[in-house]
Scaffold this motif. Structure first.
Motif, PDB file in Angstrom:
ATOM      1  N   ILE A 131       0.936  -1.170   0.013  1.00  0.00           N
ATOM      2  CA  ILE A 131       0.194  -0.173  -0.023  1.00  0.00           C
ATOM      3  C   ILE A 131       0.692   1.245   0.079  1.00  0.00           C
ATOM      4  O   ILE A 131       0.710   2.281  -0.617  1.00  0.00           O
ATOM      5  N   GLU A 132       1.912   1.172   0.657  1.00  0.00           N
ATOM      6  CA  GLU A 132       2.792   2.287   0.893  1.00  0.00           C
ATOM      7  C   GLU A 132       3.430   2.852  -0.699  1.00  0.00           C
ATOM      8  O   GLU A 132       3.665   3.776  -1.001  1.00  0.00           O
ATOM      9  N   LYS A 133       3.788   1.748  -1.356  1.00  0.00           N
ATOM     10  CA  LYS A 133       4.186   1.793  -2.637  1.00  0.00           C
ATOM     11  C   LYS A 133       3.111   2.425  -3.811  1.00  0.00           C
ATOM     12  O   LYS A 133       3.746   2.971  -4.535  1.00  0.00           O
ATOM     13  N   LEU A 134       2.118   2.125  -3.321  1.00  0.00           N
ATOM     14  CA  LEU A 134       0.915   3.042  -4.376  1.00  0.00           C
ATOM     15  C   LEU A 134       1.012   4.477  -3.986  1.00  0.00           C
ATOM     16  O   LEU A 134       0.383   5.116  -5.067  1.00  0.00           O
ATOM     17  N   LYS A 135       1.341   4.877  -3.106  1.00  0.00           N
ATOM     18  CA  LYS A 135       1.298   6.473  -2.680  1.00  0.00           C
ATOM     19  C   LYS A 135      -0.019   6.955  -2.752  1.00  0.00           C
ATOM     20  O   LYS A 135      -0.413   8.073  -3.424  1.00  0.00           O
ATOM     21  N   LEU A 136      -0.982   6.420  -2.228  1.00  0.00           N
ATOM     22  CA  LEU A 136      -2.200   6.706  -2.071  1.00  0.00           C
ATOM     23  C   LEU A 136      -2.262   8.334  -1.404  1.00  0.00           C
ATOM     24  O   LEU A 136      -1.848   8.333  -0.371  1.00  0.00           O
ATOM     25  N   PRO A 137      -2.824   9.172  -2.317  1.00  0.00           N
ATOM     26  CA  PRO A 137      -2.793  10.647  -1.374  1.00  0.00           C
ATOM     27  C   PRO A 137      -3.683  10.548  -0.439  1.00  0.00           C
ATOM     28  O   PRO A 137      -4.808   9.983  -0.182  1.00  0.00           O
ATOM     29  N   GLU A 138      -3.520  11.206   0.622  1.00  0.00           N
ATOM     30  CA  GLU A 138      -4.243  11.412   1.960  1.00  0.00           C
ATOM     31  C   GLU A 138      -5.490  12.609   1.472  1.00  0.00           C
ATOM     32  O   GLU A 138      -6.665  12.459   1.665  1.00  0.00           O
TER      33      GLU A 138
END
Length: 210
Positions: A131-138
């Motif tokens: 999930i961290e590698k996907l860099k989903l924006p907050e």
């Protein structure tokens, strides 16, 4: 005309798992569509294009914005859709139910079992590192509300640290980008079937707050 809601199920489920919630929402004046997504053998982010196509089809019939509601992995998928696709302007408000936004401790445990996450690749994609590698924006242009369960009566919940719903840790559901957040006393497999949950979803979709 009724507001439209696109429902996204969780890991190893089908659209049938969202039928109760769909019925609750339709009783309250929404028109719902539930998708069948490959959330067993493929990483969850691979489903983003399917959701995008459904949104385009729905807005072709009615050009008003579509709300999205996702349970568990389906809730996490909402953030990937907003990041990856070009349909953000088609989306209204969104609600995540028991979504592992910070990753799943059970996914980490499953990764230790040889071959398990190779077959259940969706579960592999719920690992924190993935999930961290996907860099989903907050921060998002649309409002997202988060609902978390606190009833840990499932035996798998004993493998997790801290408060959880038997599948997902409470701390994993919350993240700073949520417009609102609320806890309910239900387990992971039951929370999205509850009338109380549906009433909170309706409130958020209409007002932006629980």
């Amino acid at each position: 005309m009724e507001d439209q809601v696109l429902l996204l199920h969780g890991f190893n489920k089908t659209s049938r798992d969202m039928a109760t919630l769909s019925a609750h929402l339709e009783e309250r004046g929404f028109h719902c569509r539930s998708l069948n997504l490959p959330l067993t053998r493929l990483e969850f982010d691979r489903s983003a294009s399917i959701v995008e196509q459904a949104l385009l089809e729905m807005t072709a019939r009615d050009n008003r914005k579509i709300h999205m509601v996702g349970h568990s992995t389906g809730g996490l998928l909402i953030r990937q859709v907003l990041k990856e696709t070009g349909v953000g302007d088609l989306i209204g408000r969104c609600v995540q139910i028991a979504a592992p936004n910070q990753g799943s401790g059970l996914a980490y445990t499953a990764s230790k079992v040889k071959g398990y996450t190779y077959y259940f690749r969706t579960l592999r994609s719920l690992h924190t590192d993935y999930i961290e590698k996907l860099k989903l924006p907050e921060a998002q242009a649309v409002s997202i509300g988060g609902i978390a369960g606190t009833r840990s009566h499932l035996w798998l919940g004993k493998l997790l640290k801290g408060a959880n719903d038997g599948r997902v840790e409470l701390a994993s559901v919350h993240y700073p980008g949520l417009a609102d957040f609320i806890e309910l006393p239900y387990g992971h497999k039951e929370i999205h079937h509850q009338q109380e949950t549906a009433e909170l979803i309706v409130r958020f979709l209409r007002s932006g707050h629980f």
